[in-house]
Scaffold this active site. Structure first.
Site, PDB file in Angstrom:
ATOM      1  N   ILE A 227       5.901  -8.832   3.803  1.00 13.94           N
ATOM      2  CA  ILE A 227       5.995  -7.452   4.277  1.00 13.94           C
ATOM      3  C   ILE A 227       5.832  -7.434   5.796  1.00 13.94           C
ATOM      4  O   ILE A 227       6.456  -6.629   6.484  1.00 13.94           O
ATOM      5  CB  ILE A 227       4.879  -6.576   3.632  1.00 13.94           C
ATOM      6  CG1 ILE A 227       4.875  -6.698   2.102  1.00 13.94           C
ATOM      7  CG2 ILE A 227       5.011  -5.119   4.065  1.00 13.94           C
ATOM      8  CD1 ILE A 227       6.141  -6.302   1.422  1.00 13.94           C
TER       9      ILE A 227
ATOM     10  N   LEU B 237       2.985  -6.832   7.230  1.00 14.98           N
ATOM     11  CA  LEU B 237       1.903  -5.891   7.548  1.00 14.98           C
ATOM     12  C   LEU B 237       2.365  -4.557   8.128  1.00 14.98           C
ATOM     13  O   LEU B 237       1.702  -3.976   8.992  1.00 14.98           O
ATOM     14  CB  LEU B 237       0.887  -6.569   8.476  1.00 14.98           C
ATOM     15  CG  LEU B 237       0.128  -7.690   7.744  1.00 14.98           C
ATOM     16  CD1 LEU B 237      -0.190  -8.826   8.671  1.00 14.98           C
ATOM     17  CD2 LEU B 237      -1.147  -7.132   7.141  1.00 14.98           C
TER      18      LEU B 237
ATOM     19  N   CYS C  95      -3.956 -14.590   8.160  1.00 16.49           N
ATOM     20  CA  CYS C  95      -2.642 -14.208   8.654  1.00 16.49           C
ATOM     21  C   CYS C  95      -2.127 -15.240   9.645  1.00 16.49           C
ATOM     22  O   CYS C  95      -2.821 -15.624  10.581  1.00 16.49           O
ATOM     23  CB  CYS C  95      -2.731 -12.852   9.323  1.00 16.49           C
ATOM     24  SG  CYS C  95      -1.161 -12.422  10.062  1.00 16.49           S
TER      25      CYS C  95
HETATM   26  C1  LIG Z   1       2.928  -6.883  -1.244  1.00 17.89           C
HETATM   27  C2  LIG Z   1       1.596  -7.431  -0.851  1.00 17.89           C
HETATM   28  C3  LIG Z   1       1.016  -7.056   0.355  1.00 17.89           C
HETATM   29  C4  LIG Z   1      -0.234  -7.549   0.730  1.00 17.89           C
HETATM   30  N1  LIG Z   1      -0.798  -7.142   1.914  1.00 17.89           N
HETATM   31  C5  LIG Z   1      -2.040  -7.594   2.248  1.00 17.89           C
HETATM   32  C6  LIG Z   1      -2.703  -7.116   3.427  1.00 17.89           C
HETATM   33  O1  LIG Z   1      -2.193  -6.263   4.128  1.00 17.89           O
HETATM   34  N2  LIG Z   1      -3.935  -7.635   3.737  1.00 17.89           N
HETATM   35  C7  LIG Z   1      -4.536  -8.572   2.949  1.00 17.89           C
HETATM   36  O2  LIG Z   1      -5.644  -9.004   3.246  1.00 17.89           O
HETATM   37  N3  LIG Z   1      -3.949  -9.004   1.799  1.00 17.89           N
HETATM   38  C8  LIG Z   1      -2.722  -8.539   1.441  1.00 17.89           C
HETATM   39  N4  LIG Z   1      -2.142  -8.988   0.275  1.00 17.89           N
HETATM   40  C9  LIG Z   1      -2.861  -9.954  -0.570  1.00 17.89           C
HETATM   41  C10 LIG Z   1      -3.572  -9.265  -1.742  1.00 17.89           C
HETATM   42  O3  LIG Z   1      -4.544  -8.379  -1.282  1.00 17.89           O
HETATM   43  C11 LIG Z   1      -4.215 -10.315  -2.663  1.00 17.89           C
HETATM   44  O4  LIG Z   1      -5.154 -11.049  -1.927  1.00 17.89           O
HETATM   45  C12 LIG Z   1      -3.200 -11.267  -3.250  1.00 17.89           C
HETATM   46  O5  LIG Z   1      -2.025 -10.582  -3.582  1.00 17.89           O
HETATM   47  C13 LIG Z   1      -3.718 -11.998  -4.496  1.00 17.89           C
HETATM   48  O6  LIG Z   1      -4.068 -11.108  -5.512  1.00 17.89           O
HETATM   49  P1  LIG Z   1      -3.081 -10.708  -6.733  1.00 17.89           P
HETATM   50  O7  LIG Z   1      -2.592 -11.975  -7.328  1.00 17.89           O
HETATM   51  O8  LIG Z   1      -3.924  -9.883  -7.647  1.00 17.89           O
HETATM   52  O9  LIG Z   1      -1.966  -9.927  -6.117  1.00 17.89           O
HETATM   53  C14 LIG Z   1      -0.897  -8.471  -0.110  1.00 17.89           C
HETATM   54  C15 LIG Z   1      -0.309  -8.834  -1.311  1.00 17.89           C
HETATM   55  C16 LIG Z   1       0.919  -8.337  -1.701  1.00 17.89           C
HETATM   56  C17 LIG Z   1       1.509  -8.770  -3.013  1.00 17.89           C
END
Ligand SMILES: Cc1cc2nc3c(=O)[nH]c(=O)nc-3n(C[C@H](O)[C@H](O)[C@H](O)COP(=O)(O)O)c2cc1C
Ligand SMILES: Cc1cc2nc3c(=O)[nH]c(=O)nc-3n(C[C@H](O)[C@H](O)[C@H](O)COP(=O)(O)OP(=O)(O)OC[C@H]3O[C@@H](n4cnc5c(N)ncnc54)[C@H](O)[C@@H]3O)c2cc1C
Ligand SMILES: Cc1cc2nc3c(=O)[nH]c(=O)nc-3n(C[C@H](O)[C@H](O)[C@H](O)COP(=O)(O)OP(=O)(O)OC[C@H]3O[C@@H](n4cnc5c(N)ncnc54)[C@H](O)[C@@H]3O)c2cc1C
Ligand SMILES: Cc1cc2nc3c(=O)[nH]c(=O)nc-3n(C[C@H](O)[C@H](O)[C@H](O)COP(=O)(O)O)c2cc1C
Ligand code: FES
Ligand code: FES
Lengths: 274, 304, 304, 274
Positions: free
Chosen positions: B72, B74, B131
């Site tokens: 994405i 951010l 990041c």
């Molecule tokens: C579309 C998307 C956007 C994300 N944006 C962020 C973010 O802005 N900041 C962050 O710390 N993690 C971000 N993540 C990571 C999630 O918070 C999480 O750590 C990661 O997806 C693993 O968890 P899950 O398997 O339940 O999705 C994002 C994940 C996804 C899929």
């Protein structure tokens, strides 16, 4: 009363049948009736397991209120990959997970306009509901449907009531039915015949492949014709929280990424960075 | 008797251990049509930067086997608009919420943290230390204990809010990185962020993401996430927030079992907008079934 | 015209780029009932140690979302029995084969490599540098460039056979590790081995593997593997063998596209014993369709 | 001629029906007939996608030659988790992927022996084929089937022909049918009545839950009765290449891990480290 509020719903498949070789019609029973604006869509899944992981966006084709306060919803889809292949394998009685209605549909609100509805491929799935709504409003509309060949046109019985035969223009690239050529050519040709005042009264509502919409949009812009385009995009959530589905829009001289699922899928064609 | 679902993360007490993961829950209000968002332990909003951010061109998501890649970039409204427009509405909805923050430089992180500190309704600041687009010659802060330590320390000094440090799984030794965060004053560590992955189209010969690589999330990564949470729990005394592939109450309980104090649910929200509440209710039902008085009786009770 | 499927890995020429991955193909002969095993680019046999190894107690495999965890513990017949009983039969079957080796100490690795050097029919030695049960205070050789460098150098000096070094994905910077192997004289690097993961039963509160953690393989890890192979290809000049979640010809082509010289197919053999040959035929059909004269015209042609 | 060589086969589902509430019978058409030894099994999958990833082991229940050189194979299974739930949702006509026949089945070779076939739960799926084979050989056998309650006994129509009614002993833990108690109790009780020479002529062939087999094995060992046990284990490959399915055996005073899919699933009960 069908409610248009966004919700999740566990549906049950009533019918899931192939039509005309390539399109499936999927009908599901719902706990309550769903109201929608043509062009709005649902996120649909139903296969077991985590692979594929994400639900698939499908335009809402029809919806109705059923007995005892229940409802039904219908979709029309084409099998293009794994998700749609899995959908096509589901049998009546199977559960279907839905989030709906989603996004911003076509704006059919203005009085006194002439509408041309343009659908390419399975794009008729958003165009037909718009036609049905316009017919109910007794608005002035014509419909252009394009496909590669005759067998890939939508089955006749799906054409919304109220579409006068002379106002339905079929186009096939191989000339096996209707206009010989692409639907964009047919529409551009017809636009060329319009007077400036007719052109200013016209709104094109369109759904189809990107290249088709792009060509239409350029043609419409040239003639000063208003156009609303229903876009597609890869979606993860469908309700505006992942920012995965964006498209570039021109806003105040700058480009900005806007969500197809939330600010769209229907956009003013002049704003899209084609 | 109703089991006690509340958990404490340092000085912070949460109604229950179920939070949303940043970037998968928008700014929280988007879920109000589906359920009462004040029911969640906490909402962690989309990563905020100092200025609004455009994000990457499309080709932002790709589905993979039981997972997805995202790039994405951010895209977000920036910290100011969050403070003015969003935070008051979250507070009005009765929601507990934390802000995930991100900067291109340490100074930007500090500045975002500083601005957020004035928000009385904000429960915590989660520092996205995972990041790849930061100074230091392109090496991510999050991939070395030193980088994490420095970032954590600086944000720690910039705010009085509880600071959670969100760790990257793309490291050889997650325990050391968690310890670095702890040593530098983090109130908790959140893990895992996404695994770096890639997808290409063998016909067009092009990457599927405009950014070429992206972050892998979803059930595919759960085994790796669970292992890392377990390892981190053994190495630090501060609370660990478990993240990665959680879709069901059973998944969430697994993370609690290996020692997590709370969990975050990410990608699962996309499939099922109601999933966080289903998980919450599932955890409660489980505790009842097992006749446990609360989370405390279960957390970290893995029998080796 | 029949496309040219052959590939070269340093001094070694293989019929085609499709190999089996170690530990998922037994000693190769087990697949003879399904197809002519001489059709494969190469067979990489189950990891061999100096003495026969018992392996871990059951609770050795767990299925996960689109993947599996294994903690076999390298049960194997030992290098001597391989040399005496198995290698001659593989040679008789016309198969090209490589031996994957493993030791608890660097000296054991050397000794296994030395013994295998006398086998004329052996195509290469693949060094499993991704095993957590080695000296050095329990830190895996494979997780640091220094460890990999040392191990590679020592095995390199112990044998005249081509040496492939198999790398662990549980590292922050796969490029540096690959470079370390290259610098120490490896003829090729193979990656990735499994990601370390874990699974627990939330009811019994016990780990599902007797060894607690295990290696994650299968389609779930493909995006991570592909990214690492791409990164390694950018950093080294020696051939890279791509491994991780390959199930179809399209998957294999993706690894070739990002720069791999050959691929290994692992877990997919369990689901479909005929899969390696299906992949092989699929690659050939693709080259034909695209009117490519051979793998060389496609490999590394990712358009960025 | 049905061939017993190990192979992969793409089958097509002919029938997949629930019986007696908890057991499903799955019949698939195959390109050619499959020969098997009772106790041998197949690795079965058929659901789309990668989740669940691995095929599931099921004992071969029956197989037959069909017209035009084709064959059929049957399985009986109980839904216990995701894989079996997915199997139960497959419809006739759907494809089924098989690797078969696998493993080492029961040894029915010796002349002049008395066989007791003991099945617990769905364990009858390996015990019935053994009974059918013994009946064909006119061997001397009795059968003991155990379950928690009457409804969980196999449907009567599946009992192999040639099983004399007096030789079929049903046992239910709640006493709703046959012997009141566990099948192990029934067998142990009956063993107690045997003379030493009868005991030495007896072979128990058994399949069921680990605890049941363990208890039987101890009882049999006590009376010097020979026993073959069909074991279960989590399997990844089913044909001996992953080393995931091992069980500890006592061999020459040492224990060694042996593959249930290759050296088993039928083992001499005396060698198993229970
Ligand atoms: C579309 C998307 C956007 C994300 N944006 C962020 C973010 O802005 N900041 C962050 O710390 N993690 C971000 N993540 C990571 C999630 O918070 C999480 O750590 C990661 O997806 C693993 O968890 P899950 O398997 O339940 O999705 C994002 C994940 C996804 C899929
Ligand atoms: C708002 C909206 C409404 C839609 N309405 C309909 C409809 O009514 N009927 C219908 O048949 N289809 C509709 N689509 C397209 C439909 O969502 C895709 O065809 C479907 O998601 C493909 O899934 P799959 O798993 O079968 O294909 P995949 O295996 O995921 O992909 C197959 C091919 O389709 C392309 N593709 C996949 N997803 C999308 C997508 N979301 N948009 C564009 N291309 C995609 C892929 O790039 C690939 O080339 C709509 C899409 C959107 C965004
Ligand atoms: C050689 C062999 C022959 C078999 N024959 C039959 C048969 O004819 N009919 C039948 O109904 N079942 C049979 N089984 C058992 C059957 O394989 C399992 O029930 C099935 O794999 C469970 O898959 P699932 O996805 O439904 O369950 P999962 O969701 O994988 O697991 C559900 C529960 O079943 C247990 N389980 C899963 N797999 C196995 C396994 N392989 N062995 C033991 N327990 C397991 C799990 O631990 C869990 O408690 C046999 C097993 C083996 C090894
Ligand atoms: C059951 C099992 C056993 C394995 N044993 C070995 C081994 O002995 N030596 C080794 O280098 N890799 C071993 N591996 C790793 C594989 O060779 C391969 O690197 C990994 O599984 C990723 O590929 P895949 O996703 O195609 O399976 C094993 C993998 C599995 C699943
Ligand atoms: S699909 Fe998630 S924001 Fe549009
Ligand atoms: S299941 Fe793979 S060796 Fe037995």
């Amino acid at each position: 009363m069908p409610s248009s509020r966004m919700r999740t719903a566990e549906g049950r498949i009533v019918c899931n049948e192939g039509h005309g070789g390539i399109f499936y019609r999927l009908e599901a029973a719902l706990p309550d009736p769903v109201g929608f604006v043509p062009g709005q869509f649902a996120m649909v899944s139903g296969w077991p397991g985590n692979d594929p992981l994400l639900p698939r966006p499908l335009a809402i084709f029809r919806s109705a209120a059923g007995p005892k306060g229940k409802g039904t919803v219908e979709f029309v889809y084409k099998v293009v990959g794994r998700g749609t292949a899995l959908l096509s394998g589901l049998h009546p009685g199977a559960p279907l997970s839905l989030t709906l209605p989603l996004g911003r549909g076509f704006d059919l609100g203005k009085e006194g306009r002439l509408y041309w509805l343009v659908g390419g491929g399975v794009g008729f799935s958003s165009v037909f509901p718009a036609a049905a709504a316009l017919a109910r409003k007794r608005a002035d509309f014509e419909m252009f449907l394009g496909s590669r060949t005759r067998d890939q046109l939508p089955p006749k019985e799906w054409t919304p009531g109220g579409t006068a035969p002379g106002r339905l223009h079929l186009c096939t690239e191989d000339g096996t039915a209707g206009f010989f050529g692409r639907v964009t050519d047919a529409v551009t040709e017809r636009m060329g015949l319009l007077s400036a005042s007719e052109a200013s009264r016209l709104t094109i509502l369109s759904c189809g492949p990107w290249e088709m919409l792009k060509e239409l949009a350029l043609g419409a812009a040239n003639r000063g014709v208003e156009m609303q385009a229903a876009l597609e995009s890869h979606m993860a959530c469908g309700f505006g929280v992942c920012w995965g589905c964006v498209v570039a829009l021109r806003e105040d001289e700058k480009t900005a990424y806007r969500r197809v699922c939330k600010e769209g899928p229907v956009f003013d064609a002049r704003e899209v960075v084609w | 008797m109703k089991p006690d679902l509340s958990v404490t993360l340092g000085s912070l007490r949460l109604r229950n251990p179920v939070m949303s993961a940043s970037g998968t829950f928008g700014y929280g209000l988007e879920f109000a049509p589906f359920y009462d968002i004040s029911r969640l332990g906490a909402i962690v909003v989309k990563g905020l930067s100092l200025a609004p951010t455009h994000g990457n061109p499309p080709g932002r998501i790709v589905e993979t086997a039981s997972g997805m890649l995202n790039a994405i970039g951010l895209q977000n409204i920036g910290v100011e608009r969050f403070i003015e427009d969003v935070a008051p509405r979250l507070a009005d909805a009765g929601a507990t919420f934390a802000a995930n923050i991100y900067g291109r430089t340490v100074e930007e992180y500090e500045e975002v943290a500083r601005r957020l500190s004035g928000l009385p309704s904000l429960a915590a600041i989660e520092v996205n230390a995972s990041c790849p687009n930061v100074k230091e010659g392109g090496i991510a802060f999050g991939s070395s204990p030193e980088g994490v330590s420095r970032l954590t320390g600086r944000v720690r000094n910039a705010t009085d809010k509880p600071v959670w440090v969100k760790l990257s799984p793309n490291v050889s030794d997650i325990g050391s990185v968690a310890q670095a965060a702890e040593g530098a004053g983090a109130d908790a560590v959140s893990l895992v962020n996404t695994l770096v992955g890639m997808a290409v189209d063998h016909r067009t010969r092009r990457p599927k993401l405009s950014n070429v690589t992206g972050g892998l999330s979803g059930p595919a990564i759960k085994p790796v996430a669970l292992r890392m949470v377990w390892e981190a729990c053994k190495r630090v005394k501060i609370p660990v927030i478990g993240i990665g592939g959680i879709q069901t109450a059973a998944d969430a309980l697994e993370f609690l079992l290996v020692g997590a104090s709370a969990v975050q649910v990410g990608t699962a929200n996309f499939r099922n907008p109601g999933v966080c509440v289903e998980i919450l209710e599932g955890i409660e039902a489980f505790l009842r079934e097992e006749r446990l008085s609360g989370i405390g009786e279960y957390r970290g009770k893995l029998a080796l």
